[in-house]
Design an enzyme around this catalytic site. Structure first.
Site, PDB file in Angstrom:
ATOM      1  N   ASN A  11       0.975  -0.997   0.030  1.00  0.00           N
ATOM      2  CA  ASN A  11       0.187  -0.051   0.048  1.00  0.00           C
ATOM      3  C   ASN A  11       1.288   0.500   0.120  1.00  0.00           C
ATOM      4  O   ASN A  11       1.286   1.371   1.079  1.00  0.00           O
ATOM      5  CB  ASN A  11      -1.261  -0.442   1.113  1.00  0.00           C
ATOM      6  CG  ASN A  11      -1.756   1.181   1.653  1.00  0.00           C
ATOM      7  OD1 ASN A  11      -1.970   2.075   0.285  1.00  0.00           O
ATOM      8  ND2 ASN A  11      -1.848   0.954   2.633  1.00  0.00           N
TER       9      ASN A  11
ATOM     10  N   LYS B  86       0.118   4.455   0.079  1.00  0.00           N
ATOM     11  CA  LYS B  86      -0.415   4.726   0.602  1.00  0.00           C
ATOM     12  C   LYS B  86      -0.444   7.165  -0.477  1.00  0.00           C
ATOM     13  O   LYS B  86      -0.256   6.483  -1.780  1.00  0.00           O
ATOM     14  CB  LYS B  86      -0.085   5.397   2.070  1.00  0.00           C
ATOM     15  CG  LYS B  86       0.057   4.456   2.455  1.00  0.00           C
ATOM     16  CD  LYS B  86      -0.004   4.516   4.470  1.00  0.00           C
ATOM     17  CE  LYS B  86      -0.169   2.927   4.944  1.00  0.00           C
ATOM     18  NZ  LYS B  86      -0.002   2.735   6.741  1.00  0.00           N
TER      19      LYS B  86
ATOM     20  N   SER C 195       4.159  -2.153  10.134  1.00  0.00           N
ATOM     21  CA  SER C 195       5.708  -2.392  10.998  1.00  0.00           C
ATOM     22  C   SER C 195       5.645  -3.325  10.299  1.00  0.00           C
ATOM     23  O   SER C 195       6.394  -3.628  10.709  1.00  0.00           O
ATOM     24  CB  SER C 195       5.514  -1.915  11.567  1.00  0.00           C
ATOM     25  OG  SER C 195       5.318  -0.684  11.923  1.00  0.00           O
TER      26      SER C 195
ATOM     27  N   GLU D  95      -4.722  -4.703  10.499  1.00  0.00           N
ATOM     28  CA  GLU D  95      -3.715  -3.597  10.744  1.00  0.00           C
ATOM     29  C   GLU D  95      -4.181  -2.994  11.974  1.00  0.00           C
ATOM     30  O   GLU D  95      -5.000  -2.141  11.774  1.00  0.00           O
ATOM     31  CB  GLU D  95      -3.783  -2.730   9.839  1.00  0.00           C
ATOM     32  CG  GLU D  95      -3.581  -3.393   8.040  1.00  0.00           C
ATOM     33  CD  GLU D  95      -3.069  -2.805   7.244  1.00  0.00           C
ATOM     34  OE1 GLU D  95      -2.291  -2.558   6.554  1.00  0.00           O
ATOM     35  OE2 GLU D  95      -3.865  -1.216   7.193  1.00  0.00           O
TER      36      GLU D  95
HETATM   37  P1  13P Z   1       3.456   0.352   7.613  1.00  0.00           P
HETATM   38  O1  13P Z   1       3.467  -0.705   7.361  1.00  0.00           O
HETATM   39  O2  13P Z   1       4.203   1.965   6.876  1.00  0.00           O
HETATM   40  O3  13P Z   1       3.648   0.244   8.889  1.00  0.00           O
HETATM   41  O4  13P Z   1       1.316   0.453   7.000  1.00  0.00           O
HETATM   42  C1  13P Z   1       0.835  -0.615   6.909  1.00  0.00           C
HETATM   43  C2  13P Z   1      -0.355  -0.214   7.036  1.00  0.00           C
HETATM   44  O5  13P Z   1      -0.909   1.008   7.129  1.00  0.00           O
HETATM   45  C3  13P Z   1      -0.906  -0.883   5.232  1.00  0.00           C
HETATM   46  O6  13P Z   1      -1.917  -0.905   4.490  1.00  0.00           O
END
Ligand code: 13P
Length: 250
Positions: A12, A14, A212, A167
């Site tokens: 992801n 983002k 993470s 998550e």
């Molecule tokens: P991180 O791996 O940066 O913690 O993010 C996890 C996440 O939100 C994946 O959708």
């Protein structure tokens, strides 16, 4: 790993990335040809067209959100059909960042799951608790509400076409990964909850862990019996780390 379920590692991005990263990730994943795990890349939607989606064998494309609406006067929204037309096979729904900053309720997430399914996309349905909910002892009750909203709106059978992603909010972007035991406890709870509706669906549905995940902790998480891969944020922006995490799932 000898799980019968589909093992999936989804990145992801983002609101990150660039055309340069699209090129690097696409060529890198083609070169690596990772087998035995379904690799999914979820970039911001303007980048879909820059992936050679129809040619993709090495990985699949996913979106990070879908509009509740099928089309029309909804400024800024992108429909499920548009995502499918640009080669997306997956779509993340209910990410905690959208629940928190775009006020997406359990009901909205359940409806977006329906929209995704009717566009022929596989929803990756996110759920997970804040630290406060966990500390207050409401973890399982909270997760049950999130999941039952999906099942009530869509029927348990439809989960056979979905991917679930646990998550915990306190683990996202914090470097504070859930321990394998903490994650496994929730994944087993979720599978048992689904089994209460339909044992076969529960056995087959892939449940990913996100929060993470890094190359050095991925294997210990993915080795857990009810963890069927991961949803990766920050580490999915590095080809090297994303490949290492994907290989840890095999
Ligand atoms: P991180 O791996 O940066 O913690 O993010 C996890 C996440 O939100 C994946 O959708």
């Amino acid at each position: 790993m000898s799980k019968q379920r589909e093992i999936i590692v989804a990145g992801n991005w983002k609101q990150n990335g660039s055309l340069a990263l699209v090129q690097e990730m696409q060529q890198g994943l083609i070169n690596e040809a990772i087998a035995g795990v379904t690799v999914v890349v979820c970039p911001p939607s303007p980048y879909f067209a820059s992936f050679n989606a129809t040619q993709l064998q090495a990985f699949s494309l996913g979106a990070q959100d879908v509009s509740l609406f099928t089309g029309g006067a909804h400024t800024g929204e992108v429909s499920g059909d548009m995502l499918a037309e640009f080669g997306c096979r997956y779509v993340i729904v209910g990410h905690s960042e959208r629940r928190n900053t775009h006020a997406e309720t359990n009901e909205v997430v359940a409806k977006k799951t329906k929209v995704a399914l009717s566009a022929g996309l596989t929803p990756i349905i996110c759920f997970g608790e804040s630290e406060q909910v966990r500390d207050d002892g409401h973890l399982f009750e909270f997760l049950k509400q999130q999941l039952e909203a999906i099942i009530v709106e869509n029927s348990v059978e439809s989960l056979a076409q979905c991917v679930l992603a646990y998550e915990p909010i306190w683990a996202i972007g914090t470097g504070r990964t859930a321990t394998p035991a903490q994650a496994q406890e929730v994944h087993a709870f979720v599978r048992a909850l689904v089994a209460g509706y339909d044992a076969q669906v529960a056995e087959n549905v892939s449940i990913l862990y996100g929060g993470s995940v890094k190359p050095d902790n991925a294997k210990s998480l993915f080795d857990q019996p009810d963890i069927d891969g991961g949803l990766i944020g920050g580490a999915s922006l590095s080809l090297q780390d994303f490949v290492a995490i994907s290989r840890a799932a095999i």
